[in-house]
Design an enzyme around this catalytic site. Structure first.
Site, mmCIF file in Angstrom:
data_model
loop_
_atom_site.group_PDB
_atom_site.id
_atom_site.type_symbol
_atom_site.label_atom_id
_atom_site.label_comp_id
_atom_site.label_asym_id
_atom_site.label_seq_id
_atom_site.Cartn_x
_atom_site.Cartn_y
_atom_site.Cartn_z
ATOM 1 N N CYS A 198 -6.525 1.544 -7.390
ATOM 2 C CA CYS A 198 -6.550 0.769 -8.625
ATOM 3 C C CYS A 198 -7.731 -0.196 -8.568
ATOM 4 O O CYS A 198 -7.779 -1.068 -7.702
ATOM 5 C CB CYS A 198 -5.245 -0.010 -8.777
ATOM 6 N N ILE A 215 -7.402 8.100 5.526
ATOM 7 C CA ILE A 215 -7.318 6.646 5.450
ATOM 8 C C ILE A 215 -7.605 6.022 6.808
ATOM 9 O O ILE A 215 -7.359 6.622 7.848
ATOM 10 C CB ILE A 215 -5.961 6.175 4.885
ATOM 11 N N HIS A 258 0.778 -1.241 0.000
ATOM 12 C CA HIS A 258 0.000 0.000 0.000
ATOM 13 C C HIS A 258 0.813 1.295 0.000
ATOM 14 O O HIS A 258 0.217 2.367 0.024
ATOM 15 C CB HIS A 258 -0.941 0.027 1.210
ATOM 16 N N HIS A 302 -2.909 -2.998 8.295
ATOM 17 C CA HIS A 302 -3.998 -3.296 7.360
ATOM 18 C C HIS A 302 -4.655 -1.987 6.946
ATOM 19 O O HIS A 302 -4.999 -1.172 7.798
ATOM 20 C CB HIS A 302 -5.026 -4.214 8.031
ATOM 21 N N ARG A 305 0.478 7.802 -11.778
ATOM 22 C CA ARG A 305 -0.814 7.702 -11.082
ATOM 23 C C ARG A 305 -1.983 7.539 -12.051
ATOM 24 O O ARG A 305 -3.072 8.006 -11.809
ATOM 25 C CB ARG A 305 -1.031 8.892 -10.146
#
Length: 146
Positions: free
Chosen positions: A105, A127, A37, A138, A45
């Protein structure tokens, strides 16, 4: 003797200063989080970036449906697990106080078989992460901020 003890003390104290980053990288779940990540300086990008990055990470056999890459400084990501840059969120999760530059993605088409084609969505998002020993392990989600 005093000189030797002073040198030993200096080396010991310097070692303490270097230990935390080393210990962080010894955590396999944190290393896995960074691998899947984190991309400090992405090139492009766009869809091509997603396809290349997902292939490099081995996330294309089978094709992973969605993956988000966080860009910028890894220290700011780690700080989400502390009050410095994070707040409790739900059960056992933390949400960032500040938005991060991210690229998500998304797999185009329904088949999990290669060749995998991805659509990139770039933006700034807060996030949500799960933490273990003050380290993100995670990525739960990312939230667009208006």
């Amino acid at each position: 003797m005093v000189m030797g003890l002073g040198l030993f003390l200096l080396v010991f104290l310097l070692g303490l200063g270097l230990t935390p980053p080393t210990l962080a990288l010894d955590n396999p779940r944190y290393r896995d989080f960074l691998t899947k990540h984190y991309d400090a300086t992405p090139q492009g990008r766009n869809d091509r970036y997603c396809e290349s990055k997902m292939r490099k990470l081995g996330l294309t056999s089978p094709c992973k449906a969605i993956n988000t890459f966080i860009h910028g400084n890894s220290r700011h990501i780690k700080a989400i697990c502390r009050d410095e840059n994070g707040n409790p969120y739900g059960e056992n999760l933390r949400i960032s106080k500040s938005p991060f530059q991210v690229t998500t993605c998304n797999l185009r088409g329904g088949s999990p078989r290669p060749p995998c084609r991805y659509r990139a969505t770039a933006g700034f998002r807060n996030i949500v992460v799960a933490c273990e020993n003050d380290l993100p392990v995670h990525l739960d989600q990312s939230i667009f901020r208006p």
